[in-house]
Scaffold this active site. Sequence first.
Site, mmCIF file in Angstrom:
data_model
loop_
_atom_site.group_PDB
_atom_site.id
_atom_site.type_symbol
_atom_site.label_atom_id
_atom_site.label_comp_id
_atom_site.label_asym_id
_atom_site.label_seq_id
_atom_site.Cartn_x
_atom_site.Cartn_y
_atom_site.Cartn_z
ATOM 1 N N CYS A 94 0.867 -1.179 0.000
ATOM 2 C CA CYS A 94 0.000 0.000 0.000
ATOM 3 C C CYS A 94 0.903 1.229 0.000
ATOM 4 O O CYS A 94 1.692 1.425 0.930
ATOM 5 C CB CYS A 94 -0.912 -0.001 1.225
ATOM 6 N N ASN A 178 1.125 -5.016 -6.550
ATOM 7 C CA ASN A 178 -0.264 -5.428 -6.395
ATOM 8 C C ASN A 178 -1.015 -5.021 -7.664
ATOM 9 O O ASN A 178 -0.567 -4.159 -8.417
ATOM 10 C CB ASN A 178 -0.891 -4.823 -5.133
ATOM 11 N N ARG A 236 -9.786 -3.419 -3.728
ATOM 12 C CA ARG A 236 -10.260 -4.767 -3.412
ATOM 13 C C ARG A 236 -10.172 -4.982 -1.907
ATOM 14 O O ARG A 236 -9.203 -4.602 -1.252
ATOM 15 C CB ARG A 236 -9.443 -5.825 -4.164
ATOM 16 N N CYS A 244 -5.279 6.176 -2.837
ATOM 17 C CA CYS A 244 -4.579 4.897 -2.990
ATOM 18 C C CYS A 244 -3.234 5.197 -3.643
ATOM 19 O O CYS A 244 -3.196 5.638 -4.799
ATOM 20 C CB CYS A 244 -5.397 3.930 -3.846
#
Length: 310
Positions: A94, A178, A236, A244
């Site tokens: 993240c 990711n 998700r 994000c």
Amino acid sequence: MTTLSTSLTGMRFGKGHGTGNDFVLVADPQGERELTPEQVARLCDRRRGLGADGLIRAVKSRHIPEGTALLEENPDAAWFMDYYNGDGTISEMCGNGVRVFVHFLVTQGLVELGAGEELVIGTRAGVKVVARTAAGYRVDMGPWAFIHPEQAPSGSDALVEASGIDVARPALSITMGNPHTVVALADLDELAHINLTVAPTVTPEPPYGTNVEFAVPADPLVMDDVGHISMRVHERGVGETLSCGTGACAAAAATRFWAGSAAPDIWAVAVPGGVVGVRFFVGPSGREHVELSGPAVMVAEGVLADELSA
């Protein structure tokens, strides 16, 4: 041998955010706590818990298998960011979370990091190098890549359906460690009318799901050698978030690819929670890396009660 405890009662926590993308953080240097998906989901619940998009456990790399593997090649990665989505599922990385994670380590006195200094940390998406700046932190997110490189030249490898959009839109899938699927929209009105309380449908969907970014290029796209886009995201395992970091990198990478060879290397990505910076550069291996920059803020500290952590 360390005996793991499943009780979090009495454990100290912090709450922080990066451009509105918020996290519960707990320090477990010796890896003595075992977090269950149910505990994570309870702590991240916005009505019955502390409320957060995700949970980050700070653990020494040598006390978690994924971290031990990284230490063999990167002995400076002493700390590992053990990251969970708000629903309790494990995630690789993240971008906003990594900045808040390092800020948590600093404010808790677990590391010392002055302006301009760097810290190497481990994640499930590999080692990341984080530097402290006057305005926050910048992170070398490592290389980016197309998920389906054989289809990338066409500019699209998937179709995305979303509530509030009348027809399925072409999209481009990018990995930042990711998965992300980026959709270009025509204008800010279209961006505002998407209903992200309903998860978008991606066809074909990557094997482990994907984050979906909806991006609108500014007009003009480039101002003072900086590219500008606005973005919303459905993550998700979480739903819509105010920001994000890896998604901003993916959206900038996709927009830059669509714009062609004259597109700039520096981008400002506006998200509902603020603005983050994205920069593309050639890394040590010769592959193109992405740098993410932005603020990190700690807003609260406390101790977990029996009812929350049981």
